[in-house]
Design a protein around this motif. Structure first.
Motif, PDB file in Angstrom:
ATOM      1  N   ASN A 140       0.875  -1.290  -0.248  1.00 49.21           N
ATOM      2  CA  ASN A 140       0.048  -0.069   0.119  1.00 49.21           C
ATOM      3  C   ASN A 140       0.907   1.236   0.001  1.00 49.21           C
ATOM      4  N   LYS A 141       0.233   2.255   0.054  1.00 49.11           N
ATOM      5  CA  LYS A 141       1.167   3.476  -0.350  1.00 49.11           C
ATOM      6  C   LYS A 141       1.829   3.899   0.850  1.00 49.11           C
ATOM      7  N   ALA A 142       1.133   3.875   2.211  1.00 50.54           N
ATOM      8  CA  ALA A 142       1.958   3.874   3.365  1.00 50.54           C
ATOM      9  C   ALA A 142       3.364   3.418   3.436  1.00 50.54           C
ATOM     10  N   HIS A 143       3.169   1.826   2.957  1.00 52.99           N
ATOM     11  CA  HIS A 143       4.519   1.156   3.108  1.00 52.99           C
ATOM     12  C   HIS A 143       5.445   1.706   1.817  1.00 52.99           C
ATOM     13  N   GLN A 144       4.915   1.862   0.659  1.00 55.26           N
ATOM     14  CA  GLN A 144       5.575   2.659  -0.249  1.00 55.26           C
ATOM     15  C   GLN A 144       6.466   3.695   0.258  1.00 55.26           C
ATOM     16  N   ASP A 145       5.707   4.718   0.917  1.00 51.73           N
ATOM     17  CA  ASP A 145       6.283   5.974   1.355  1.00 51.73           C
ATOM     18  C   ASP A 145       7.360   5.748   2.520  1.00 51.73           C
ATOM     19  N   ALA A 146       7.122   4.555   3.200  1.00 49.89           N
ATOM     20  CA  ALA A 146       8.173   4.360   4.347  1.00 49.89           C
ATOM     21  C   ALA A 146       9.550   3.929   3.665  1.00 49.89           C
ATOM     22  N   ILE A 147       9.302   2.983   2.696  1.00 48.57           N
ATOM     23  CA  ILE A 147      10.440   2.738   1.918  1.00 48.57           C
ATOM     24  C   ILE A 147      11.249   3.743   1.137  1.00 48.57           C
ATOM     25  N   MET A 148      10.533   4.553   0.334  1.00 51.12           N
ATOM     26  CA  MET A 148      10.957   5.668  -0.144  1.00 51.12           C
ATOM     27  C   MET A 148      11.688   6.709   0.785  1.00 51.12           C
ATOM     28  N   ASN A 149      11.149   6.951   2.129  1.00 53.05           N
ATOM     29  CA  ASN A 149      11.460   7.935   2.952  1.00 53.05           C
ATOM     30  C   ASN A 149      13.121   7.426   3.587  1.00 53.05           C
ATOM     31  N   LYS A 150      13.212   5.896   3.807  1.00 48.29           N
ATOM     32  CA  LYS A 150      14.195   5.417   4.247  1.00 48.29           C
ATOM     33  C   LYS A 150      15.416   5.339   3.205  1.00 48.29           C
ATOM     34  N   LEU A 151      14.954   5.103   1.823  1.00 47.48           N
ATOM     35  CA  LEU A 151      15.826   5.186   0.672  1.00 47.48           C
ATOM     36  C   LEU A 151      16.495   6.659   0.426  1.00 47.48           C
ATOM     37  N   ALA A 152      15.474   7.627   0.581  1.00 45.94           N
ATOM     38  CA  ALA A 152      16.040   8.944   0.492  1.00 45.94           C
ATOM     39  C   ALA A 152      16.916   9.311   1.487  1.00 45.94           C
ATOM     40  N   SER A 153      17.102   8.736   2.470  1.00 41.56           N
ATOM     41  CA  SER A 153      17.975   8.983   3.754  1.00 41.56           C
ATOM     42  C   SER A 153      19.400   8.523   3.585  1.00 41.56           C
ATOM     43  N   ILE A 154      19.380   7.464   2.669  1.00 35.81           N
ATOM     44  CA  ILE A 154      20.710   6.660   2.475  1.00 35.81           C
ATOM     45  C   ILE A 154      21.092   6.890   1.009  1.00 35.81           C
ATOM     46  N   ILE A 155      20.330   7.421   0.045  1.00 36.07           N
ATOM     47  CA  ILE A 155      20.806   7.198  -1.182  1.00 36.07           C
ATOM     48  C   ILE A 155      22.091   8.142  -1.707  1.00 36.07           C
ATOM     49  N   ASP A 156      22.167   8.928  -1.083  1.00 32.10           N
ATOM     50  CA  ASP A 156      23.730   9.659  -1.306  1.00 32.10           C
ATOM     51  C   ASP A 156      24.872   9.068  -1.038  1.00 32.10           C
ATOM     52  N   LYS A 157      24.847   7.954  -0.327  1.00 32.91           N
ATOM     53  CA  LYS A 157      25.966   7.170   0.324  1.00 32.91           C
ATOM     54  C   LYS A 157      25.958   5.884  -0.619  1.00 32.91           C
ATOM     55  N   LEU A 158      25.098   5.400  -1.368  1.00 32.48           N
ATOM     56  CA  LEU A 158      24.992   4.367  -2.070  1.00 32.48           C
ATOM     57  C   LEU A 158      26.012   4.346  -3.293  1.00 32.48           C
ATOM     58  N   ASP A 159      26.630   3.257  -3.650  1.00 31.08           N
ATOM     59  CA  ASP A 159      27.365   2.972  -4.938  1.00 31.08           C
ATOM     60  C   ASP A 159      26.273   1.972  -5.954  1.00 31.08           C
ATOM     61  N   LEU A 160      25.359   1.155  -5.579  1.00 29.95           N
ATOM     62  CA  LEU A 160      24.612   0.621  -6.140  1.00 29.95           C
ATOM     63  C   LEU A 160      23.364  -0.033  -5.662  1.00 29.95           C
ATOM     64  N   LEU A 161      22.380   0.124  -6.533  1.00 31.28           N
ATOM     65  CA  LEU A 161      20.724  -0.352  -5.766  1.00 31.28           C
ATOM     66  C   LEU A 161      20.363  -1.443  -6.871  1.00 31.28           C
ATOM     67  N   VAL A 162      20.041  -2.585  -6.264  1.00 33.16           N
ATOM     68  CA  VAL A 162      19.549  -3.650  -6.877  1.00 33.16           C
ATOM     69  C   VAL A 162      17.888  -4.040  -6.800  1.00 33.16           C
ATOM     70  N   PHE A 163      17.396  -3.883  -7.824  1.00 34.35           N
ATOM     71  CA  PHE A 163      15.939  -4.417  -7.666  1.00 34.35           C
ATOM     72  C   PHE A 163      16.238  -5.940  -7.960  1.00 34.35           C
ATOM     73  N   SER A 164      15.542  -6.705  -6.833  1.00 32.30           N
ATOM     74  CA  SER A 164      15.509  -8.114  -6.864  1.00 32.30           C
ATOM     75  C   SER A 164      13.940  -8.522  -6.913  1.00 32.30           C
ATOM     76  N   ASP A 165      13.285  -8.523  -8.036  1.00 35.73           N
ATOM     77  CA  ASP A 165      11.878  -8.567  -8.059  1.00 35.73           C
ATOM     78  C   ASP A 165      11.256 -10.052  -8.365  1.00 35.73           C
ATOM     79  N   PHE A 166      10.408 -10.661  -7.467  1.00 35.37           N
ATOM     80  CA  PHE A 166       9.994 -12.089  -7.530  1.00 35.37           C
ATOM     81  C   PHE A 166       8.396 -11.736  -7.857  1.00 35.37           C
ATOM     82  N   ASN A 167       7.859 -10.575  -8.037  1.00 38.76           N
ATOM     83  CA  ASN A 167       6.681 -10.476  -8.607  1.00 38.76           C
ATOM     84  C   ASN A 167       5.560 -10.664  -7.462  1.00 38.76           C
TER      85      ASN A 167
END
Length: 279
Positions: free
Chosen positions: A149-176
């Motif tokens: 749901n939207k609330a869970h999406q927002d929680a992940i996006m907020n956490k990601l935004a807080s660490i994105i500037d330190k990352l070298d690589l982001l991996v989408f591991s999608d099992f659908n």
């Protein structure tokens, strides 16, 4: 060594690589910060003893004698990255259950940092395989495939935004299984691009069907032949054409087209045009 694998000399000479640079690249993994986002799965193998056929109906009767659990899905991707020496954070969805507690412990033991959104309405994805005498009798998947749901999406996006500037690589591991709705994927790609973070994606289609091309503008995608063909709805053309059409559709820089025991077809940018290699 009795290995039947041979070193791909031709590939290395074409790309000005040697064994020394390969070792340097692998050693440099320890300096990388990686975020894996996708579906956490726990795989359980339940060994059974066959008791015989039911007398009431034509059904095999078994009794479980042992079970073993493993981390799967995006969890094993993050554990492997940690095993290669990287500093890894896994972002995913879990239920409020003992399967989640088990997964958290194993990931901690593997050195993976975790950010889990807890959803009381869905179980942590558990795939059970009932086996007897080395053969699979039945698979049971405890899953919910609806998008988070939207609330869970927002929680992940907020956490990601807080660490994105330190990352070298982001991996989408999608099992659908719903952890990566398209609207969130698009936002993550934009955020990563703004911060010059390398992007990789894998989208599994086995009992469920995914589309690897929905991860557009990646630095790397790694589909199987079946997943590539499903994505571009093409079951006729040869593998090199399939990989090139997928590259055009997804606007991806590099493709590892996985062919099981047959190896890989690799498509990537050359100095003047696209290079195709087979290993």
């Amino acid at each position: 060594s009795s290995s039947t694998l041979s070193f791909p000399e031709g590939y290395f000479s074409r790309h000005s690589l040697d064994k020394k640079n390969l070792i340097t690249i692998i050693n440099n993994f320890k300096d990388k910060k990686v975020c894996v986002i996708g579906d956490l799965i726990v795989d359980e193998y339940i060994t059974c003893e066959a008791l015989g056929m039911s007398q009431e109906e034509p059904t095999l009767v078994v009794t479980p004698i042992d079970s073993t659990r493993f981390i799967g899905g995006a969890g094993i991707v993050s554990a492997h990255a940690s095993g290669l020496g990287a500093d890894v954070t896994l972002m995913s969805l879990i239920g409020n259950d003992e399967v989640a507690e088990y997964a958290v412990k194993l990931l901690k033991d593997a050195g993976v940092k975790t950010f889990f959104v807890k959803d009381e309405d869905r179980p942590t994805t558990l795939k059970q395989r009932f086996r007897s005498q080395g053969k699979s009798l039945l698979r049971v998947s405890h899953i919910r495939q609806a998008s988070i749901n939207k609330a869970h999406q927002d929680a992940i996006m907020n956490k990601l935004a807080s660490i994105i500037d330190k990352l070298d690589l982001l991996v989408f591991s999608d099992f659908n299984y719903g952890c990566l709705p398209q609207v969130m994927v698009d936002k993550i790609i934009l955020l990563a691009k703004k911060n010059n973070v390398m992007l990789a994606a894998d989208s599994q289609s086995s009992s469920q069907v995914g589309d690897i091309s929905r991860f557009h503008d990646m630095d790397l995608i790694t589909p199987t032949e079946r997943e590539a063909r499903l994505s571009i709805n093409n079951h006729e053309d040869g593998l090199v054409i399939i990989a090139d059409k997928l590259r055009q559709k997804s606007n991806c820089k590099n493709i590892l087209l996985k062919l099981g025991e047959e190896g890989l077809i690799i498509i990537g940018p050359g100095q003047k045009n696209w290079l195709t290699d087979r290993i």
